[in-house]
Structures are given as C-alpha cells and as structure tokens.
Design an enzyme around this catalytic site. Sequence first.
Site, short mmCIF file in Angstrom:
data_model
loop_
_atom_site.label_atom_id
_atom_site.label_comp_id
_atom_site.label_asym_id
_atom_site.label_seq_id
_atom_site.Cartn_x
_atom_site.Cartn_y
_atom_site.Cartn_z
N ASP A 72 -29.45 -90.21 15.65
CA ASP A 72 -30.21 -91.12 14.79
C ASP A 72 -29.30 -91.77 13.75
OD1 ASP A 72 -33.09 -91.88 13.69
OD2 ASP A 72 -31.89 -91.31 11.95
N LYS A 78 -31.88 -98.43 13.31
CA LYS A 78 -32.98 -99.00 12.52
C LYS A 78 -32.58 -100.32 11.88
CE LYS A 78 -33.84 -94.22 11.12
NZ LYS A 78 -32.49 -93.73 10.85
N HIS A 94 -36.99 -99.83 9.37
CA HIS A 94 -36.59 -98.72 8.50
C HIS A 94 -37.52 -98.48 7.32
CE1 HIS A 94 -32.66 -96.44 7.33
NE2 HIS A 94 -33.71 -95.80 6.87
N TYR A 97 -26.85 -97.30 7.27
CA TYR A 97 -25.94 -96.15 7.12
C TYR A 97 -24.48 -96.59 7.25
CZ TYR A 97 -30.17 -93.33 8.12
OH TYR A 97 -31.43 -92.79 8.13
P1 NAP Z 1 -31.41 -82.93 6.24
O1 NAP Z 1 -31.01 -82.99 7.66
O2 NAP Z 1 -32.73 -82.39 5.86
O3 NAP Z 1 -30.33 -82.07 5.41
C1 NAP Z 1 -28.97 -82.33 5.51
C2 NAP Z 1 -28.25 -81.42 4.50
O4 NAP Z 1 -28.36 -80.04 4.89
C3 NAP Z 1 -26.77 -81.72 4.41
O5 NAP Z 1 -26.38 -81.54 3.06
C4 NAP Z 1 -26.11 -80.64 5.29
O6 NAP Z 1 -24.83 -80.33 4.80
C5 NAP Z 1 -27.05 -79.47 5.07
N1 NAP Z 1 -27.20 -78.59 6.25
C6 NAP Z 1 -27.50 -78.94 7.52
N2 NAP Z 1 -27.66 -77.87 8.30
C7 NAP Z 1 -27.45 -76.78 7.51
C8 NAP Z 1 -27.49 -75.38 7.75
N3 NAP Z 1 -27.78 -74.89 8.95
N4 NAP Z 1 -27.21 -74.54 6.70
C9 NAP Z 1 -26.91 -75.05 5.46
N5 NAP Z 1 -26.87 -76.37 5.18
C10 NAP Z 1 -27.15 -77.23 6.20
O7 NAP Z 1 -31.28 -84.36 5.53
P2 NAP Z 1 -31.05 -85.85 6.01
O8 NAP Z 1 -29.67 -86.04 6.52
O9 NAP Z 1 -31.47 -86.74 4.90
O10 NAP Z 1 -32.10 -86.06 7.20
C11 NAP Z 1 -31.75 -85.96 8.56
C12 NAP Z 1 -31.62 -87.34 9.19
O11 NAP Z 1 -32.85 -88.08 9.05
C13 NAP Z 1 -30.59 -88.24 8.52
O12 NAP Z 1 -29.26 -87.87 8.79
C14 NAP Z 1 -31.01 -89.59 9.05
O13 NAP Z 1 -30.58 -89.77 10.37
C15 NAP Z 1 -32.53 -89.47 8.97
N6 NAP Z 1 -33.10 -90.01 7.71
C16 NAP Z 1 -33.93 -91.10 7.80
C17 NAP Z 1 -34.51 -91.62 6.64
C18 NAP Z 1 -35.44 -92.80 6.77
O14 NAP Z 1 -35.76 -93.42 5.75
N7 NAP Z 1 -35.88 -93.15 7.96
C19 NAP Z 1 -34.26 -91.05 5.40
C20 NAP Z 1 -33.40 -89.95 5.33
C21 NAP Z 1 -32.85 -89.43 6.49
P3 NAP Z 1 -23.48 -80.53 5.65
O15 NAP Z 1 -23.50 -81.88 6.29
O16 NAP Z 1 -22.42 -80.40 4.59
O17 NAP Z 1 -23.45 -79.40 6.64
#
Ligand code: NAP
Length: 287
Positions: free
Chosen positions: A44, A78, A111, A49
């Site tokens: 994704d 997106k 998005h 990004y």
């Molecule tokens: P997330 O996946 O909920 O959390 C990511 C965070 O958790 C990072 O700091 C990562 O650190 C840490 N992490 C991941 N796995 C871990 C584990 N097993 N143990 C400890 N820490 C861990 O947050 P997100 O990146 O915001 O959301 C996921 C995806 O959703 C995004 O990458 C993006 O593709 C999408 N997104 C979309 C929108 C939208 O508006 N449509 C908004 C936000 C996000 P490290 O990388 O340092 O390991």
Amino acid sequence: MENITLRNGLEMPLEGFGVFQVPDPEVCKQAVYDAIKVGNRLIDTAAVYMNEEAVGNAVKAAIADGLVKREDLFIVTKLWVQDYGYEAAKAAIETSLEKLQMDYVDGYLLHQPYGDVYGAWKAVEEAYKAGKLKSIGVANFSIGKLTEFCELVDEKPMINQIELHPFFAQYDAIEHMKEYGCVPMAWGPLAEGKHGIFTHPVLTEIGQKYGKTAAQIALKWNAQRGVVIIPKSVHMERMQQNIDIWDFTLTDEDMKKVDALDLGHSEIIDHNNPGVVKFILGSKIHD
Ligand code: NAP
C-alpha cells in the site's frame, strides 16, 4: 494468509504492507523487498507518500530475483487531493503508473474525502474500465460521505481504507460498508504505536495464551473481523512478526476482550477538525 473477494470478483490478500512515512528511496525499496521476501503480497503506497518509484523499484527487483511474479502481487496507490477533478486525476493516474513502472495497479483509492471527488472519480472509473486499475475505492470516507458518494456514482467504491485498530474499532462504519459491498481496509492497524499498543496489558495477556505478541493480537483481531490490514515497519523481524498471524484463531471471548478496548475516537487524526481539512486541502505534492 487468507484472501477477501472484492465486489468485482478480484481476490485481495487480507494482509499487506504499508509504506507511509518511508520517504527515503533506498529505505523504502529495501523495506518493500523485505516485506515481499517475508511473504507479503499486498503493498500500500500513495502519490503523497512520495515513494511510488521506490515501491516500483522494489517490485522490479523482487520479480527479477524470482521471489514473485507481478500477478502474485496486489499493488495499491492513492490519488492526492491536489489532483482531484477529472483532467488532473486522469494525468495523476498516468503519473502513478509511470512512477510504479507498471501497466496497472490492483487497487486505486481517492485518498481523502475533500475537494472534487466526483470529477476525480470519473477519471478513476474510466481507467478502471480501461483495465489500468483492477479495483477502485476510497479512503477516510465517513458513513455520511460514503453514503452520499455511493448514491451518486455509477461504479461504487469496492474498498474504504479508514483508521481501524483496537482503540478505534469503528463497528458502525464497517457494518455500513457491508451495505454497499465495500471492503474495509485498516490504516494504522497498530495505532501507529500509540496508546502503548505494543505492551498493552490486555493484548499482551491474550497473546501469552497463543504464544503471540500484543501487535499480533491487534492485527489478528482486525483480520478475523474481515478487515484488510497493512502494518508498516522498516524492520524485517517486525515484518516477520506482523505476518505470522495466520496459524491461530482468537476465541469469541478473546475477540470481545479486544472489542472492549475501543475508545470510540481517533488519537491520531480528526477528519472533522477544520484545521485538518484546511491542511489536507492545502497540501501540495507537486508544482
Ligand atoms: P501502523 O502500521 O499502525 O504502525 C507503524 C508503526 O509501528 C511504525 O512506527 C513501526 O515502526 C511500528 N511497528 C510495526 N510493527 C511493529 C511491531 N511488530 N512491534 C513494534 N513496533 C512495530 O501505522 P501506519 O504506517 O500509519 O499505517 C499502516 C499503513 O496504512 C501505512 O503505512 C499506509 O500505507 C496506510 N495509511 C493510510 C492512511 C490514509 O489516510 N489512507 C493513513 C495512514 C496510514 P518501525 O517501522 O520502526 O518498525
């Protein structure tokens, strides 16, 4: 790993890998390559990004190294608000495909719910009919906005990517999506690390029963209720951990214990906050 079938018959993995906040091209390329190596098939990204090219390079490398074939992958990107409106969206779809170095993407989402979403959607529908976008959807659409949109467009969105994790469960939004045959996809499935999720006592205690971490329980809970999850990590051992959730099933009792963690609001972003709306509408990703 399980799949979910979209309204048009396309199979989408229930788990994938997100690359928000990975702007460095080399770090992003390595992360996506590693994510594919540990078994992820859904990636994704988004125009905003600024890493579509790095994602494309990682996919090319993974294919060249024989890890996967293009048809094994489900690539999502997106459209950013700056490119809403028919003509701008048409051009932005081509730009994303060029950056990704692909003839098609498997999922393409609006998005944000602000701006000329209807003009943009016309371009999205056209590219869908032309086979450049294999499935189409939206992100951050509230119940009201999704209703309005679904009632007015020809091709209804097949996916709505919204914030979904144990502290913001949004049961009503998920139920509502079902009425329109729209699949819920969780952004921030690990709550972006907020609310002490990785050491949360309830998630940790449940995890001990299954030999899993708090993060794995949070991810499995969403997947088990039919929500597509796309956790992000730039650490390979965490990627491995995050995908190692397909060998156990949470009991109904444990599902309910996670359900009870819902705070009923986001601790990350409030899409009804005027400042947030103005900030999003004003953010530019190119001249
Ligand atoms: P997330 O996946 O909920 O959390 C990511 C965070 O958790 C990072 O700091 C990562 O650190 C840490 N992490 C991941 N796995 C871990 C584990 N097993 N143990 C400890 N820490 C861990 O947050 P997100 O990146 O915001 O959301 C996921 C995806 O959703 C995004 O990458 C993006 O593709 C999408 N997104 C979309 C929108 C939208 O508006 N449509 C908004 C936000 C996000 P490290 O990388 O340092 O390991």
